[in-house]
Design an enzyme around this catalytic site. Structure first.
Site, mmCIF file in Angstrom:
data_model
loop_
_atom_site.group_PDB
_atom_site.id
_atom_site.type_symbol
_atom_site.label_atom_id
_atom_site.label_comp_id
_atom_site.label_asym_id
_atom_site.label_seq_id
_atom_site.Cartn_x
_atom_site.Cartn_y
_atom_site.Cartn_z
ATOM 1 N N GLY A 21 0.803 -1.321 -0.047
ATOM 2 C CA GLY A 21 -0.060 0.138 -0.029
ATOM 3 C C GLY A 21 0.747 1.292 0.152
ATOM 4 O O GLY A 21 0.651 2.163 -0.864
ATOM 5 N N GLU A 177 0.575 -23.197 2.491
ATOM 6 C CA GLU A 177 1.854 -22.944 1.470
ATOM 7 C C GLU A 177 3.025 -23.539 2.305
ATOM 8 O O GLU A 177 3.770 -24.428 1.546
ATOM 9 C CB GLU A 177 2.056 -21.853 0.964
ATOM 10 C CG GLU A 177 0.815 -21.091 0.111
ATOM 11 C CD GLU A 177 0.715 -19.718 0.058
ATOM 12 O OE1 GLU A 177 0.125 -19.095 -0.779
ATOM 13 O OE2 GLU A 177 1.657 -18.948 0.805
ATOM 14 N N ASP A 306 -3.526 -3.650 5.459
ATOM 15 C CA ASP A 306 -3.990 -4.337 6.791
ATOM 16 C C ASP A 306 -3.976 -3.486 7.949
ATOM 17 O O ASP A 306 -4.693 -3.654 9.011
ATOM 18 C CB ASP A 306 -2.610 -5.363 7.042
ATOM 19 C CG ASP A 306 -2.401 -6.356 6.095
ATOM 20 O OD1 ASP A 306 -3.348 -6.321 5.197
ATOM 21 O OD2 ASP A 306 -1.663 -7.296 6.369
ATOM 22 N N GLN A 323 -3.645 -7.343 -2.671
ATOM 23 C CA GLN A 323 -4.367 -6.453 -3.688
ATOM 24 C C GLN A 323 -5.268 -5.508 -3.281
ATOM 25 O O GLN A 323 -5.252 -4.363 -3.927
ATOM 26 C CB GLN A 323 -5.350 -7.666 -4.577
ATOM 27 C CG GLN A 323 -6.128 -8.316 -3.734
ATOM 28 C CD GLN A 323 -7.194 -8.927 -4.660
ATOM 29 O OE1 GLN A 323 -7.758 -8.467 -5.666
ATOM 30 N NE2 GLN A 323 -7.570 -10.386 -4.532
#
Length: 427
Positions: A21, A177, A306, A323
């Site tokens: 951001g 992951e 966030d 995103q």
């Protein structure tokens, strides 16, 4: 207190945080008649979605990070400061740093991201690092690789079993992951490079407190991911909250799991931006913001990524995804430019969902676009393309692409280095 001020009378925008951001906001304000100061406690930006590949020896730290000054250095109106914010005075419009400096602003953008939430058990962090920094990724890699070396030499069956056990806490995208990557890395290494170990000795446990992994995805994608992980040897423990974490392993409701490597991915909370401002945070420590991303009740202060508790048109909180942060940063940078230079009002932000994704393993990933979904090899290829595209510059894209192609062809991990001088925090 020392005060740093910009020369001249041009509008001043201070951006705290150089993640997705913050960088997007700064780039949108580049080469304008606005003086921009970007403050971050690190000197580099970091592509966090690929940190798990650093932790599992697929990539090196330099592949997914770059000095902030290099990223923004071409713009004469952007000033980069490496410093740690300790407080903000909205009345005086200054940001105070740990070294005593005070940075004045006309508009303030808080893009400080998030950190892992240990739910009041902060002492667990030294035994179960998360994946928010290069240091944590290197720490995990060190423990993983060193455990294999120690297991190769061990004559004690119980100790060997502990050394070859990794526990990943949290069944979200990061946990999934990591579990998949550790299993694939370990089985390949044991089969190819170790003489006294067998692939079936490897034990990777994925612990999730809820009833299913990847709970933010549709159930069919969650089930696909669970089936794939089980097929590559991951032991999934659902409805299993963690009760304690020690240097020797993890205590869950069903017993103790001895382990050499523990990874935390069970939830995040926002940075202490609310404390800096002296206001009460919303859920997860996030700053409640209006539709134009301004912090409620504070003139000239905005929050994105966030850090911000931003709501969509239906009143639902936007997810803490890269995103979202990137779209908010670009939007706010352009809006502030128009506001400061033309007097235009900052419009309401609208999020455009590009899909939610998680990679599970070699040739396996999932994508959720809302109205349709993808899974399997094609989703994995799309995941790779998207993540390469999101890297900060062409050089990083090329490096990562070449290494991925090499790794896919040979299955080799190029960053399997153990730093003998590396000292883990719990030692």
């Amino acid at each position: 207190m020392e005060e740093l001020s910009n020369v001249g009378s041009r509008p001043r925008v201070v951006i705290v945080g150089a993640g997705f951001g913050g960088l997007a906001c700064a780039k949108a304000l580049a080469d304008t008649e606005v003086d921009v100061t970007v403050i971050d406690r690190r000197n580099h930006n970091l592509f966090q979605p690929l940190l798990y590949q650093v932790a599992t020896a697929a990539l090196s730290p330099a592949d997914i990070s770059e000095p902030i000054r290099r990223t923004l250095g071409r713009s004469d109106n952007i000033h980069v400061l490496m410093g740690e914010v300790v407080s903000i005075d909205p009345n005086a419009r200054t940001v105070s740093l740990a070294d005593g400096a005070a940075i004045p602003y006309d508009r303030l953008v808080l893009a400080t991201g998030s950190k892992y939430n240990y739910f009041g058990n902060e002492d667990w962090q030294k035994h179960a690092p998360g994946l928010k920094s290069i240091h944590e990724a290197r720490q995990i890699r060190h423990r993983l690789l060193l455990a294999f070396e120690q297991a190769e030499r061990s004559q004690d069956e119980a100790e060997q079993r502990r050394l070859l056990t990794s526990v990943v806490i949290g069944g979200g995208p990061t946990g999934v992951e990591m579990a998949g990557a550790i299993s694939e890395l370990g089985r390949f290494m044991i089969e190819r490079d170790f003489r006294t170990l067998r692939p079936e000795q490897l034990h990777v446990v994925l612990v999730e407190a809820g009833p299913r992994i990847l709970a933010t995805f549709p159930e069919n994608l969650s089930n696909y991911a669970a089936d794939y992980l089980r097929n590559i040897g991951v032991d999934i423990r659902l409805n299993t909250p963690v009760e304690d974490v020690t240097a020797e392993g993890v205590q869950v409701k069903d017993g103790f799991l001895p382990a050499s490597c523990i990874v935390w991915g069970a939830g995040v909370k926002a940075s202490p931006a609310a404390d800096w401002l002296g206001i009460s945070p919303g859920p997860g420590g996030r700053l409640p913001v209006a539709r134009d991303l301004s912090v409620d009740g504070l003139e000239g202060v905005y929050a994105i990524g966030d850090t911000a508790l931003a709501l969509d048109e239906d009143g639902e909180a936007l997810p803490a995804l890269a995103q979202v942060a990137k779209q908010q940063g670009t939007f706010l940078g352009k809006a502030l430019k128009s506001s400061l230079l033309k007097g235009a009002a900052v419009p309401n932000f609208r999020f455009h969902n590009r899909g939610n994704t998680a990679v599970i393993g070699r040739n396996a990933a999932i994508f959720d676009f809302g109205t349709w979904q993808l899974k399997g090899r094609f989703a994995w290829l799309l995941w790779a393309i998207v993540h390469v595209y999101l890297l900060v510059n062409f050089e990083k894209r090329l490096l990562v692409s070449v290494q991925w192609i090499w790794r896919y062809t040979t299955r080799q991990r190029g960053a399997r280095l153990i730093d003998e001088n590396f000292i883990a925090p719990d030692k």
